[in-house]
Enzyme design. Structure first.
Site, PDB file in Angstrom:
ATOM      1  N   ASP A   7       0.919  -1.253  -0.027  1.00  0.00           N
ATOM      2  CA  ASP A   7       0.158   0.079   0.075  1.00  0.00           C
ATOM      3  C   ASP A   7       0.918   1.318  -0.080  1.00  0.00           C
ATOM      4  OD1 ASP A   7      -2.303   1.394   0.243  1.00  0.00           O
ATOM      5  OD2 ASP A   7      -2.167   1.794   2.467  1.00  0.00           O
ATOM      6  N   GLU A  68      -1.062  -1.385  -4.972  1.00  0.00           N
ATOM      7  CA  GLU A  68      -2.197  -0.603  -5.161  1.00  0.00           C
ATOM      8  C   GLU A  68      -2.058   0.451  -6.404  1.00  0.00           C
ATOM      9  OE1 GLU A  68      -4.106   3.084  -2.773  1.00  0.00           O
ATOM     10  OE2 GLU A  68      -4.849   1.098  -2.000  1.00  0.00           O
ATOM     11  N   ASP A 141      -2.534   1.395   6.899  1.00  0.00           N
ATOM     12  CA  ASP A 141      -1.953   0.983   5.861  1.00  0.00           C
ATOM     13  C   ASP A 141      -1.396  -0.613   5.649  1.00  0.00           C
ATOM     14  OD1 ASP A 141      -1.307   4.072   4.892  1.00  0.00           O
ATOM     15  OD2 ASP A 141      -1.101   3.928   7.230  1.00  0.00           O
TER      16      ASP A 141
END
Length: 194
Positions: A7, A68, A141
């Site tokens: 992430d 991501e 996160d």
């Protein structure tokens, strides 16, 4: 399959490793955050992220890295930092020949919670359930990184089948075009004369 989920972020870059196959219970192998100081020079922050991701790759030896996909937000400065951290993760994986998969936030949320509009708390709750953890990983996160890995494990078989079908279709089209071109060629109908 062992997947490192990333992430991306400049201040907190979530990392999480999940192992398993679609349709079976998954196992969390590791989870954490690579942190950089907000007041440090950008280049040094990117080096720190690289070193952190390299350490995770060394320790966990994933078969794939799921990152991501960066999408446009209202805060361009935040998007730029996220994109830079994302590029570092992709570079680290590519340098080692590890495949990289990009998943949008809504794809990840939909895969893990059933809704592409789920909030961070819902994602954390479902990650906790799916990986049979005692508590949601903190910060968010870290939970998001695990969600990325879960999403990839679940989606990879279908994506692979789709890619194979597309490649097969392209091959068939190329063969058909080649055959059509060969049969229309003026030289194809003429015999050789000595």
């Amino acid at each position: 399959m062992r997947v490192l989920g990333v992430d991306p972020g400049l201040t907190r870059c979530g990392v999480g490793v999940v192992e398993g196959v679609a349709g079976r219970p998954l196992t969390m192998v590791g989870v954490g955050v690579v942190r950089t100081p907000a007041d440090a020079e950008l280049g040094l922050r990117l080096v720190a992220i690289e070193q952190g991701i390299e350490a995770w790759l060394d320790e966990h030896r994933p078969e794939c890295v799921a990152v991501e996909r960066v999408f446009s937000q209202h805060n361009v400065r935040t998007v730029m930092g996220t994109a830079q951290a994302s590029a570092v993760a992709m570079l680290c994986a590519a340098r080692r020949g590890i495949p990289v998969a990009l998943h949008t936030p809504s794809e990840v949320k939909a895969a893990v919670t059933g809704s592409g509009r789920a909030d961070k708390a819902q994602v954390g709750t479902m990650v906790t359930r799916l990986l049979r953890l005692d508590a949601p990983p903190k910060p968010a996160d870290a939970a998001d990184a695990l969600a990325l890995a879960i999403c990839h494990i679940w989606r990879a078989p279908a994506q692979h089948r789709l890619q194979q079908a597309v490649a097969q279709n392209r091959l068939q089209q190329a063969v058909a075009l080649h055959a059509a071109g060969t049969s229309k060629s003026p030289n194809a109908s003429k015999g050789r004369t000595a």
